[in-house]
Design a protein around this motif. Structure first.
Motif, PDB file in Angstrom:
ATOM      1  N   MET A  37     -37.706   2.557  84.806  1.00 20.37           N
ATOM      2  CA  MET A  37     -36.809   2.229  83.695  1.00 20.37           C
ATOM      3  C   MET A  37     -35.554   3.085  83.830  1.00 20.37           C
ATOM      4  SD  MET A  37     -36.507   0.618  80.754  1.00 20.37           S
ATOM      5  CE  MET A  37     -35.925   0.636  79.078  1.00 20.37           C
ATOM      6  N   SER A  38     -34.398   2.430  83.718  1.00 27.29           N
ATOM      7  CA  SER A  38     -33.181   3.235  83.668  1.00 27.29           C
ATOM      8  C   SER A  38     -33.167   3.905  82.301  1.00 27.29           C
ATOM      9  CB  SER A  38     -31.950   2.347  83.834  1.00 27.29           C
ATOM     10  OG  SER A  38     -31.820   1.484  82.746  1.00 27.29           O
ATOM     11  N   MET A  39     -32.956   5.190  82.311  1.00 31.89           N
ATOM     12  CA  MET A  39     -32.978   5.892  81.022  1.00 31.89           C
ATOM     13  C   MET A  39     -31.796   6.844  80.955  1.00 31.89           C
ATOM     14  SD  MET A  39     -36.324   8.334  81.655  1.00 31.89           S
ATOM     15  CE  MET A  39     -37.292   7.137  82.610  1.00 31.89           C
ATOM     16  N   LYS A  40     -31.428   7.192  79.735  1.00 34.33           N
ATOM     17  CA  LYS A  40     -30.315   8.113  79.541  1.00 34.33           C
ATOM     18  C   LYS A  40     -30.862   9.526  79.367  1.00 34.33           C
ATOM     19  CE  LYS A  40     -26.215   9.148  76.880  1.00 34.33           C
ATOM     20  NZ  LYS A  40     -25.353   8.887  75.729  1.00 34.33           N
ATOM     21  N   ILE A  41     -30.323  10.432  80.143  1.00 34.93           N
ATOM     22  CA  ILE A  41     -30.734  11.836  80.034  1.00 34.93           C
ATOM     23  C   ILE A  41     -30.009  12.468  78.851  1.00 34.93           C
ATOM     24  CG2 ILE A  41     -30.666  14.081  81.186  1.00 34.93           C
ATOM     25  CD1 ILE A  41     -30.671  12.434  83.864  1.00 34.93           C
ATOM     26  N   LEU A  42     -30.763  13.184  78.023  1.00 34.19           N
ATOM     27  CA  LEU A  42     -30.180  13.785  76.824  1.00 34.19           C
ATOM     28  C   LEU A  42     -30.134  15.312  76.973  1.00 34.19           C
ATOM     29  CD1 LEU A  42     -31.993  11.583  74.138  1.00 34.19           C
ATOM     30  CD2 LEU A  42     -29.841  11.128  75.346  1.00 34.19           C
ATOM     31  N   ASN A  43     -29.163  15.776  77.727  1.00 29.13           N
ATOM     32  CA  ASN A  43     -28.940  17.216  77.906  1.00 29.13           C
ATOM     33  C   ASN A  43     -27.557  17.572  77.377  1.00 29.13           C
ATOM     34  OD1 ASN A  43     -31.392  17.748  79.064  1.00 29.13           O
ATOM     35  ND2 ASN A  43     -30.613  18.291  81.092  1.00 29.13           N
ATOM     36  N   PRO A  44     -27.380  17.585  76.042  1.00 32.63           N
ATOM     37  CA  PRO A  44     -26.050  17.857  75.489  1.00 32.63           C
ATOM     38  C   PRO A  44     -25.545  19.250  75.862  1.00 32.63           C
ATOM     39  CG  PRO A  44     -27.726  17.985  73.781  1.00 32.63           C
ATOM     40  CD  PRO A  44     -28.397  17.418  75.002  1.00 32.63           C
ATOM     41  N   LYS A  45     -24.243  19.378  75.864  1.00 32.01           N
ATOM     42  CA  LYS A  45     -23.616  20.669  76.196  1.00 32.01           C
ATOM     43  C   LYS A  45     -23.933  21.737  75.164  1.00 32.01           C
ATOM     44  CE  LYS A  45     -19.815  18.853  78.853  1.00 32.01           C
ATOM     45  NZ  LYS A  45     -18.372  18.687  79.006  1.00 32.01           N
ATOM     46  N   ASN A  46     -23.818  22.963  75.596  1.00 33.02           N
ATOM     47  CA  ASN A  46     -23.855  24.118  74.689  1.00 33.02           C
ATOM     48  C   ASN A  46     -25.206  24.402  74.056  1.00 33.02           C
ATOM     49  OD1 ASN A  46     -21.141  24.630  75.168  1.00 33.02           O
ATOM     50  ND2 ASN A  46     -20.515  23.148  73.603  1.00 33.02           N
TER      51      ASN A  46
ATOM     52  N   ASP B  65     -30.568  22.326  67.587  1.00 30.34           N
ATOM     53  CA  ASP B  65     -30.647  21.824  68.968  1.00 30.34           C
ATOM     54  C   ASP B  65     -31.105  20.363  68.982  1.00 30.34           C
ATOM     55  OD1 ASP B  65     -29.871  24.284  69.927  1.00 30.34           O
ATOM     56  OD2 ASP B  65     -31.753  24.727  70.966  1.00 30.34           O
ATOM     57  N   LEU B  66     -32.149  20.080  68.223  1.00 26.15           N
ATOM     58  CA  LEU B  66     -32.683  18.712  68.196  1.00 26.15           C
ATOM     59  C   LEU B  66     -31.643  17.726  67.672  1.00 26.15           C
ATOM     60  CD1 LEU B  66     -36.333  19.325  66.896  1.00 26.15           C
ATOM     61  CD2 LEU B  66     -35.679  18.505  69.174  1.00 26.15           C
ATOM     62  N   LYS B  67     -30.849  18.191  66.711  1.00 29.99           N
ATOM     63  CA  LYS B  67     -29.787  17.324  66.162  1.00 29.99           C
ATOM     64  C   LYS B  67     -28.831  16.891  67.274  1.00 29.99           C
ATOM     65  CE  LYS B  67     -26.821  19.205  63.251  1.00 29.99           C
ATOM     66  NZ  LYS B  67     -26.282  19.751  61.972  1.00 29.99           N
ATOM     67  N   LEU B  68     -28.477  17.844  68.135  1.00 31.87           N
ATOM     68  CA  LEU B  68     -27.553  17.537  69.232  1.00 31.87           C
ATOM     69  C   LEU B  68     -28.206  16.634  70.280  1.00 31.87           C
ATOM     70  CD1 LEU B  68     -25.879  21.046  69.686  1.00 31.87           C
ATOM     71  CD2 LEU B  68     -24.894  18.998  68.607  1.00 31.87           C
ATOM     72  N   ILE B  69     -29.475  16.868  70.537  1.00 33.44           N
ATOM     73  CA  ILE B  69     -30.180  16.037  71.525  1.00 33.44           C
ATOM     74  C   ILE B  69     -30.265  14.595  71.008  1.00 33.44           C
ATOM     75  CG2 ILE B  69     -32.421  15.648  72.653  1.00 33.44           C
ATOM     76  CD1 ILE B  69     -32.765  18.784  72.472  1.00 33.44           C
ATOM     77  N   LEU B  70     -30.625  14.459  69.748  1.00 33.78           N
ATOM     78  CA  LEU B  70     -30.702  13.120  69.155  1.00 33.78           C
ATOM     79  C   LEU B  70     -29.322  12.457  69.157  1.00 33.78           C
ATOM     80  CD1 LEU B  70     -33.075  13.860  66.121  1.00 33.78           C
ATOM     81  CD2 LEU B  70     -33.623  12.487  68.148  1.00 33.78           C
ATOM     82  N   ALA B  71     -28.304  13.221  68.797  1.00 33.02           N
ATOM     83  CA  ALA B  71     -26.949  12.657  68.736  1.00 33.02           C
ATOM     84  C   ALA B  71     -26.524  12.126  70.104  1.00 33.02           C
ATOM     85  CB  ALA B  71     -25.962  13.712  68.248  1.00 33.02           C
ATOM     86  N   GLU B  72     -26.922  12.843  71.149  1.00 32.14           N
ATOM     87  CA  GLU B  72     -26.599  12.396  72.522  1.00 32.14           C
ATOM     88  C   GLU B  72     -27.207  11.015  72.802  1.00 32.14           C
ATOM     89  OE1 GLU B  72     -24.716  14.448  74.270  1.00 32.14           O
ATOM     90  OE2 GLU B  72     -24.911  13.867  76.391  1.00 32.14           O
ATOM     91  N   GLY B  73     -28.266  10.685  72.072  1.00 30.37           N
ATOM     92  CA  GLY B  73     -28.907   9.377  72.224  1.00 30.37           C
ATOM     93  C   GLY B  73     -28.515   8.408  71.113  1.00 30.37           C
ATOM     94  N   GLY B  74     -27.516   8.801  70.321  1.00 29.80           N
ATOM     95  CA  GLY B  74     -27.048   7.906  69.267  1.00 29.80           C
ATOM     96  C   GLY B  74     -27.956   7.888  68.049  1.00 29.80           C
TER      97      GLY B  74
END
Lengths: 130, 130, 130
Positions: C1-10, C57-66
């Motif tokens: 499956m093509s998937m989006k990696i969720l490694n937000p900055k900072n 941190d989780l907020k940013l990870i989730l945000a990276e995935g919309g």
């Protein structure tokens, strides 16, 4: 995601989280411990009776999402004593019939459980037809 | 949900649950411990060899569902000793290549594992193209 | 499956696994412990501050995935001491607002956590609209 909350009547629900949700066609439940409507531990230290109680609760949670145990794709059991696993498997299977979803069992040390006579916790994931 | 049972030949399957299922495009596996076809523990207390054995089994389970390690979206490792995690990561990554799925590691105390020389358990979730 | 990696900055990311991925409309995160950008433990032994840090941190990870916390369908908290659960629930809920996703709490013994002052770990699953 708009999701359906699965808090069926007549079973205990934590004030801190829903007992289950359905998002799309997948149902996630919280880990379920054997608590009656008032939040008291059912049948302290009786793994068999506690498993039955948990399975009855899970049945209602799944039903609220239009699912049965036949739709379960994953079961996770947490227990204080590995010695309880055979009876937990036996009771669970009575509810599952000829369906044997993937299962992970994890032994945990939990002083609160020991104190209150809680022997196990079960959570499931289920998937229903679109 | 109609689901595909993932019990590939030539690896151990518990009589109590399927080793994996595929529901829609998502694959769930049971927690996998290092047991040979007859249910005997492989390479007691050798975390490296046990991780390899588990990864080989998981590869077959995923393949039965049309998936590879590249499709894995989540890995959960349970281990007796945190000291084993570096070698577990190293071996797992050899199978994962340049794919680094989210991972949770949980330390467990399990007297049955200690007695039988089981050092770890791994479960995965994978998602394939529709 | 093509998937989006969720490694937000900072925020800290393990060299061994992505902090999250999005496959289809489902987001899976790794278990998150309170580490700063350099991998140092944040606020050793302060469960409240560590929960806040993890939730940020989780907020940013989730945000990276919309996604937002409103999209979370499952939360799993691992903690050293059950006594910390009330404050963990309180802090988490501040971020969750009126959304109470199914939750499982697991007590773990982890000498590395004790040594470093890590009190808890949180992982979530979220589902966004197609």
């Amino acid at each position: 995601m708009s999701m359906k909350i699965l808090n069926p009547k007549n079973i205990y629900h934590s004030p801190r989280y829903y007992s289950g949700v359905k998002a799309g066609n997948t149902i996630y439940t919280a880990g379920r411990v054997p608590l009656d409507l008032e939040g008291n531990v059912v049948a302290p230290n009786d793994a068999r009776a506690q498993t039955e109680y948990i399975m009855e609760d899970l049945k209602l949670i799944l039903a609220e999402g239009g699912a049965t145990f036949q739709d379960v794709v994953y079961v996770h059991t947490y227990c204080l004593y590995g010695e309880d696993m055979p009876v937990i498997h036996e009771v669970r299977q009575r509810y599952m019939g000829d369906h044997y979803p993937p299962h992970t069992g994890t032994r945990v040390d939990n002083p609160f459980w020991v104190e209150r006579g809680i022997r196990l916790e079960i959570e499931v994931i289920a998937v229903v037809e679109d």
